[in-house]
Structure formats: C-alpha cells, structure tokens
Motif scaffolding. Structure first.
Motif, PDB file in Angstrom:
ATOM      1  N   GLY A   1       0.807  -1.206   0.000  1.00 19.30           N
ATOM      2  CA  GLY A   1       0.000   0.000   0.000  1.00 19.30           C
ATOM      3  C   GLY A   1       0.844   1.261   0.000  1.00 19.30           C
ATOM      4  N   GLU A   2       0.152   2.391   0.041  1.00 20.95           N
ATOM      5  CA  GLU A   2       0.796   3.703   0.070  1.00 20.95           C
ATOM      6  C   GLU A   2       0.850   4.206   1.506  1.00 20.95           C
ATOM      7  OE1 GLU A   2      -0.044   8.270  -1.505  1.00 20.95           O
ATOM      8  OE2 GLU A   2      -0.947   6.558  -2.546  1.00 20.95           O
ATOM      9  N   VAL A   3       2.016   4.694   1.921  1.00 17.93           N
ATOM     10  CA  VAL A   3       2.190   5.179   3.292  1.00 17.93           C
ATOM     11  C   VAL A   3       1.498   6.532   3.420  1.00 17.93           C
ATOM     12  CG1 VAL A   3       3.838   5.805   5.078  1.00 17.93           C
ATOM     13  CG2 VAL A   3       4.395   3.976   3.463  1.00 17.93           C
TER      14      VAL A   3
ATOM     15  N   ASP B   1       0.651   7.642   6.814  1.00 13.94           N
ATOM     16  CA  ASP B   1       0.992   8.133   8.143  1.00 13.94           C
ATOM     17  C   ASP B   1       2.027   7.198   8.752  1.00 13.94           C
ATOM     18  OD1 ASP B   1       0.938   9.723  10.425  1.00 13.94           O
ATOM     19  OD2 ASP B   1      -0.569   8.477  11.399  1.00 13.94           O
ATOM     20  N   ASN B   2       2.930   7.788   9.514  1.00 12.64           N
ATOM     21  CA  ASN B   2       3.980   6.996  10.160  1.00 12.64           C
ATOM     22  C   ASN B   2       4.364   7.675  11.467  1.00 12.64           C
ATOM     23  OD1 ASN B   2       7.461   6.596   9.911  1.00 12.64           O
ATOM     24  ND2 ASN B   2       6.083   4.935  10.377  1.00 12.64           N
ATOM     25  N   ASN B   3       4.139   6.979  12.597  1.00 12.41           N
ATOM     26  CA  ASN B   3       4.517   7.514  13.890  1.00 12.41           C
ATOM     27  C   ASN B   3       5.422   6.523  14.596  1.00 12.41           C
ATOM     28  OD1 ASN B   3       2.731   5.557  15.179  1.00 12.41           O
ATOM     29  ND2 ASN B   3       1.042   6.909  14.597  1.00 12.41           N
ATOM     30  N   TRP B   4       5.666   6.755  15.903  1.00 10.56           N
ATOM     31  CA  TRP B   4       6.614   5.912  16.619  1.00 10.56           C
ATOM     32  C   TRP B   4       6.072   4.507  16.877  1.00 10.56           C
ATOM     33  CZ3 TRP B   4      11.313   7.452  16.450  1.00 10.56           C
ATOM     34  CH2 TRP B   4      11.620   8.803  16.463  1.00 10.56           C
ATOM     35  N   LEU B   5       4.758   4.319  16.825  1.00 16.65           N
ATOM     36  CA  LEU B   5       4.184   3.025  17.180  1.00 16.65           C
ATOM     37  C   LEU B   5       3.647   2.247  15.992  1.00 16.65           C
ATOM     38  CD1 LEU B   5       2.255   3.938  20.455  1.00 16.65           C
ATOM     39  CD2 LEU B   5       4.528   2.922  20.227  1.00 16.65           C
ATOM     40  N   SER B   6       3.162   2.910  14.958  1.00 11.86           N
ATOM     41  CA  SER B   6       2.543   2.194  13.845  1.00 11.86           C
ATOM     42  C   SER B   6       2.737   2.955  12.545  1.00 11.86           C
ATOM     43  CB  SER B   6       1.047   1.982  14.102  1.00 11.86           C
ATOM     44  OG  SER B   6       0.363   3.226  14.130  1.00 11.86           O
ATOM     45  N   THR B   7       2.501   2.236  11.452  1.00  9.94           N
ATOM     46  CA  THR B   7       2.546   2.803  10.108  1.00  9.94           C
ATOM     47  C   THR B   7       1.214   2.539   9.443  1.00  9.94           C
ATOM     48  OG1 THR B   7       4.935   2.460   9.910  1.00  9.94           O
ATOM     49  CG2 THR B   7       3.702   2.730   7.871  1.00  9.94           C
ATOM     50  N   THR B   8       0.622   3.562   8.857  1.00  8.79           N
ATOM     51  CA  THR B   8      -0.686   3.441   8.227  1.00  8.79           C
ATOM     52  C   THR B   8      -0.523   3.384   6.718  1.00  8.79           C
ATOM     53  OG1 THR B   8      -1.657   4.722  10.041  1.00  8.79           O
ATOM     54  CG2 THR B   8      -2.987   4.438   8.060  1.00  8.79           C
ATOM     55  N   LEU B   9      -1.113   2.347   6.113  1.00 12.35           N
ATOM     56  CA  LEU B   9      -1.050   2.156   4.668  1.00 12.35           C
ATOM     57  C   LEU B   9      -2.445   2.220   4.079  1.00 12.35           C
ATOM     58  CD1 LEU B   9       1.378  -0.919   4.392  1.00 12.35           C
ATOM     59  CD2 LEU B   9       1.984   1.490   4.372  1.00 12.35           C
ATOM     60  N   LEU B  10      -2.553   2.841   2.909  1.00 15.65           N
ATOM     61  CA  LEU B  10      -3.774   2.785   2.119  1.00 15.65           C
ATOM     62  C   LEU B  10      -3.578   1.668   1.106  1.00 15.65           C
ATOM     63  CD1 LEU B  10      -6.523   4.139   1.791  1.00 15.65           C
ATOM     64  CD2 LEU B  10      -5.500   5.639   0.082  1.00 15.65           C
ATOM     65  N   GLU B  11      -4.278   0.560   1.322  1.00 10.28           N
ATOM     66  CA  GLU B  11      -4.015  -0.661   0.554  1.00 10.28           C
ATOM     67  C   GLU B  11      -4.284  -0.460  -0.926  1.00 10.28           C
ATOM     68  OE1 GLU B  11      -4.836  -5.358   1.287  1.00 10.28           O
ATOM     69  OE2 GLU B  11      -6.603  -4.063   1.154  1.00 10.28           O
ATOM     70  N   ILE B  12      -3.384  -1.025  -1.735  1.00  8.02           N
ATOM     71  CA  ILE B  12      -3.503  -1.019  -3.187  1.00  8.02           C
ATOM     72  C   ILE B  12      -3.790  -2.445  -3.631  1.00  8.02           C
ATOM     73  CG2 ILE B  12      -2.301  -0.427  -5.344  1.00  8.02           C
ATOM     74  CD1 ILE B  12      -0.591   1.498  -3.717  1.00  8.02           C
ATOM     75  N   ASP B  13      -4.377  -2.603  -4.821  1.00  9.52           N
ATOM     76  CA  ASP B  13      -4.766  -3.937  -5.271  1.00  9.52           C
ATOM     77  C   ASP B  13      -3.585  -4.893  -5.189  1.00  9.52           C
ATOM     78  OD1 ASP B  13      -3.576  -4.230  -8.318  1.00  9.52           O
ATOM     79  OD2 ASP B  13      -4.096  -2.164  -7.827  1.00  9.52           O
ATOM     80  N   PRO B  14      -3.837  -6.137  -4.782  1.00 10.59           N
ATOM     81  CA  PRO B  14      -2.748  -7.087  -4.505  1.00 10.59           C
ATOM     82  C   PRO B  14      -1.797  -7.301  -5.666  1.00 10.59           C
ATOM     83  CG  PRO B  14      -4.840  -7.919  -3.689  1.00 10.59           C
ATOM     84  CD  PRO B  14      -5.158  -6.707  -4.499  1.00 10.59           C
ATOM     85  N   HIS B  15      -2.300  -7.177  -6.918  1.00  7.05           N
ATOM     86  CA  HIS B  15      -1.431  -7.420  -8.066  1.00  7.05           C
ATOM     87  C   HIS B  15      -0.556  -6.215  -8.389  1.00  7.05           C
ATOM     88  CE1 HIS B  15      -3.490 -11.176  -8.803  1.00  7.05           C
ATOM     89  NE2 HIS B  15      -4.648 -10.537  -8.778  1.00  7.05           N
ATOM     90  N   GLY B  16      -0.846  -5.089  -7.758  1.00  5.17           N
ATOM     91  CA  GLY B  16      -0.006  -3.912  -7.962  1.00  5.17           C
ATOM     92  C   GLY B  16      -0.162  -3.263  -9.309  1.00  5.17           C
TER      93      GLY B  16
ATOM     94  N   GLY C   1      -2.314  -0.861 -12.085  1.00 10.58           N
ATOM     95  CA  GLY C   1      -3.249   0.245 -12.046  1.00 10.58           C
ATOM     96  C   GLY C   1      -3.069   1.051 -10.778  1.00 10.58           C
ATOM     97  N   ASN C   2      -3.959   1.983 -10.570  1.00  6.94           N
ATOM     98  CA  ASN C   2      -3.926   2.803  -9.367  1.00  6.94           C
ATOM     99  C   ASN C   2      -5.125   2.484  -8.486  1.00  6.94           C
ATOM    100  OD1 ASN C   2      -1.570   4.321  -9.964  1.00  6.94           O
ATOM    101  ND2 ASN C   2      -2.728   5.499 -11.452  1.00  6.94           N
ATOM    102  N   GLY C   3      -5.614   1.270  -8.553  1.00 12.46           N
ATOM    103  CA  GLY C   3      -6.822   0.899  -7.841  1.00 12.46           C
ATOM    104  C   GLY C   3      -6.586   0.691  -6.356  1.00 12.46           C
ATOM    105  N   TYR C   4      -7.063   1.625  -5.537  1.00 14.84           N
ATOM    106  CA  TYR C   4      -7.022   1.456  -4.088  1.00 14.84           C
ATOM    107  C   TYR C   4      -8.224   0.621  -3.673  1.00 14.84           C
ATOM    108  CZ  TYR C   4      -3.587   5.237  -4.192  1.00 14.84           C
ATOM    109  OH  TYR C   4      -2.477   6.006  -4.451  1.00 14.84           O
ATOM    110  N   THR C   5      -7.997  -0.270  -2.750  1.00 16.88           N
ATOM    111  CA  THR C   5      -9.080  -1.153  -2.311  1.00 16.88           C
ATOM    112  C   THR C   5     -10.027  -0.471  -1.340  1.00 16.88           C
ATOM    113  OG1 THR C   5      -7.801  -2.025  -0.431  1.00 16.88           O
ATOM    114  CG2 THR C   5      -7.542  -3.127  -2.568  1.00 16.88           C
ATOM    115  N   GLY C   6      -9.629   0.685  -0.808  1.00 14.11           N
ATOM    116  CA  GLY C   6     -10.449   1.359   0.190  1.00 14.11           C
ATOM    117  C   GLY C   6     -10.196   0.871   1.599  1.00 14.11           C
ATOM    118  N   THR C   7      -9.265  -0.065   1.754  1.00 14.25           N
ATOM    119  CA  THR C   7      -8.928  -0.603   3.069  1.00 14.25           C
ATOM    120  C   THR C   7      -7.711   0.123   3.629  1.00 14.25           C
ATOM    121  OG1 THR C   7      -9.771  -2.784   2.436  1.00 14.25           O
ATOM    122  CG2 THR C   7      -8.300  -2.690   4.342  1.00 14.25           C
ATOM    123  N   THR C   8      -7.815   0.502   4.889  1.00 13.44           N
ATOM    124  CA  THR C   8      -6.698   1.145   5.575  1.00 13.44           C
ATOM    125  C   THR C   8      -6.017   0.138   6.479  1.00 13.44           C
ATOM    126  OG1 THR C   8      -7.849   3.278   5.545  1.00 13.44           O
ATOM    127  CG2 THR C   8      -6.007   3.052   7.065  1.00 13.44           C
ATOM    128  N   LEU C   9      -4.711  -0.011   6.321  1.00 14.82           N
ATOM    129  CA  LEU C   9      -3.942  -0.985   7.093  1.00 14.82           C
ATOM    130  C   LEU C   9      -3.132  -0.256   8.163  1.00 14.82           C
ATOM    131  CD1 LEU C   9      -2.552  -3.113   4.112  1.00 14.82           C
ATOM    132  CD2 LEU C   9      -4.601  -3.557   5.468  1.00 14.82           C
TER     133      LEU C   9
END
Length: 289
Positions: free
Chosen positions: A122-124, A126-141, A143-151
């Motif tokens: 996914g695309e980063v 947010d990144n802090n001292w405890l966790s990193t937040t990713l905006l998930e991208i389609d598993p095959h990588g 296109g620019n299709g975001y799945t809408g899931t936040t990791l």
C-alpha cells in the motif's frame, strides 16, 4: 517506660545508623588530631590523614549497607518485580517504539511512498513511533486501484518482515504475463514475429518516456536495469503445453490493458480473423495453412 523507649531506640535502624556514623566520625577526628600533633614529616602527615578519611568514609558506607541490607534486599526485589511487570505489560509497545526508531534511522520509506511490508502492499499515509498506516492497493499492484482498506501496521514487524520500497516502480513497472495454449501439432514460433510486432506497437507511444524513466531509476539506485525492450520467450509446461512469456516495461496503469490486447491478438492468430482489429497500423493477422 524509659526501658521500653530505650529498647525501641536500640532496635531503630535510623538511631543505629546515626550512632554508627557518629562513632566512625569521632574515631576519624581523634586519629586526625593525633597525626597532626605528631612529629612526622608534613608529607607523611597529609598522606596518613588522607588514608584515615578514606577508610572512615568506606567504613560508613559498609556499616550503613550492613544495617540496611534486609530493607535494601526487599526494596530491590520489589523494584525488580515492578520492572518485570512493566516490561511484560508494555512489551509490544516497547517493540513498536524500537521498531519506529529503527525505521526512522534506516529511512526505508517516507509519507507517500509505495511499500510492501511482508504481504501488505500500500501507500504510506501516516507513520509515527508506534505504527505505520497504509492505504491498501490492489494485490497485483497494477493500475492505481485502491481497495479502500486502511492498514495499520505495528512498527514491530520491521524486525521480522522485509520492507520493500516500490516508489521508483510507482509509474512504470516491469510487467510479466504468460499465455498457455495446448499444442495441436503446430510450431509455436510461428506467432513470434506477429506478437513481437503487436507488443512493439502497443509500447511505441511511451517508449521514449520509459527509457528516460529507466535511466532515472538507474541513476538514483546506482544499478543497471534491464532494457526497456519487450522480451518474448517460449517454453513448455509439465503437461506439454506451449507457454508464451512476455515481459515489458510499461506504465503501471496500462499493464492490464496491454496484457488483454496481446492475449486477444494471440488467439486471433491461432483461431482466425473473426472479430480481429481493423485499427490502422495494427499488424495484419497472418493466415495459417
């Protein structure tokens, strides 16, 4: 009553400590006075007085340690138990904090980069001292299709999972796909020139940009990448089927579209012209004997 009070004072550790310190200081003072009044050389007097002071201070430390040893032992055990409880309770948080410091020191990615952490892609954002937040991208990588899931990835995974920075491959990727066809007694290399012409035609519009972007990646990363020219290879599967493998360096959002066009051309070649493209400049589908 005075006897009880005296007994309590004798067993009181603070009183014992004060009396012990006072006794040692008195002895040290007496010895120091005697040395100063002696007829020894001045240098020897200073040395002996210094030795008495050091021995007196050491005696005070050992005496107080011996008096308060039981309490110190209990205090140490309490501190150790408390520390263990804190470490157990905050173990995951501490691991995440250390992982955040490790990532910050390595600078493996920044906000906006495309990364793959373990199996998460996914695309980063947010990144802090405890966790990193990713905006998930389609598993095959593709296109620019975001799945809408936040990791939300805990930073502790940086010690156990590989981190891949895919930011340089965000616009252009080396896309590989295969086409498998059952062999029906025909030479599979008969299609090589036709498919090569089709792939080159689809890549012609972005060929110059792809070459410049490839050079940019080489300069940034200090490595030499493969050529942007498409690669076409033939092989066979375990079942004896013909396997056509095509690799091309293309814009990410165009990878799926080109794959579908090449697959369509592949089947038009083997199964006739029905429904084939009539686009100007598209390679004509040859007739098989």
């Amino acid at each position: 009553m005075p006897a009880d009070l005296l007994a309590k004072l004798i067993h009181n550790k603070f009183v014992i400590s004060l009396l012990t310190v006072a006794a040692i200081l008195v002895v040290r003072y007496i010895l120091t006075t005697l040395f100063r009044k002696s007829s020894w050389p001045r240098q020897d007097i200073r040395r002996r007085i210094h030795t008495v002071h050091n021995i007196g201070n050491l005696a005070i430390v050992f005496a107080l340690f011996g008096i308060w040893l039981p309490e110190l032992r209990n205090f140490a055990l309490s501190i150790a138990a408390f520390s263990v409880a804190i470490v157990v309770a905050l173990r995951d948080a501490v691991q995440c904090l250390v992982g955040g410091i490790y990532q910050a020191s390595m600078r493996s990615f920044t906000i906006g980069d495309w990364v793959k952490i373990g199996d998460q892609f996914g695309e980063v954002i947010d990144n802090n001292w405890l966790s990193t937040t990713l905006l998930e991208i389609d598993p095959h990588g593709l296109g620019n299709g975001y799945t809408g899931t936040t990791l939300y990835v805990p930073n502790s995974v940086f010690f156990s999972q590989p981190v891949k920075n895919l930011n340089f491959m965000r616009r252009y990727i080396e896309h590989t796909f295969v086409i498998v066809r059952e062999n029906k007694g025909q030479n599979p290399f008969a299609i090589k020139k036709f498919i090569t012409d089709c792939v080159l035609q689809y890549c012609e519009s972005f060929k110059d940009v792809a070459e410049r972007y490839c050079k940019l990646i080489e300069n940034r990363m200090g490595v030499e990448l493969a050529s942007v020219e498409p690669k076409i290879q033939f092989s066979t599967s375990e079942l004896g089927h013909d396997v056509l493998t095509i690799t091309l360096f293309c814009p990410r959002e165009s990878a799926t579209e080109i794959e579908q066009k090449v697959t369509e051309d592949f089947y038009h070649f083997w199964y006739g012209n029905a429904g084939s493209k009539a686009d100007p400049g598209h390679p004509a589908v040859p007739q098989l004997n």
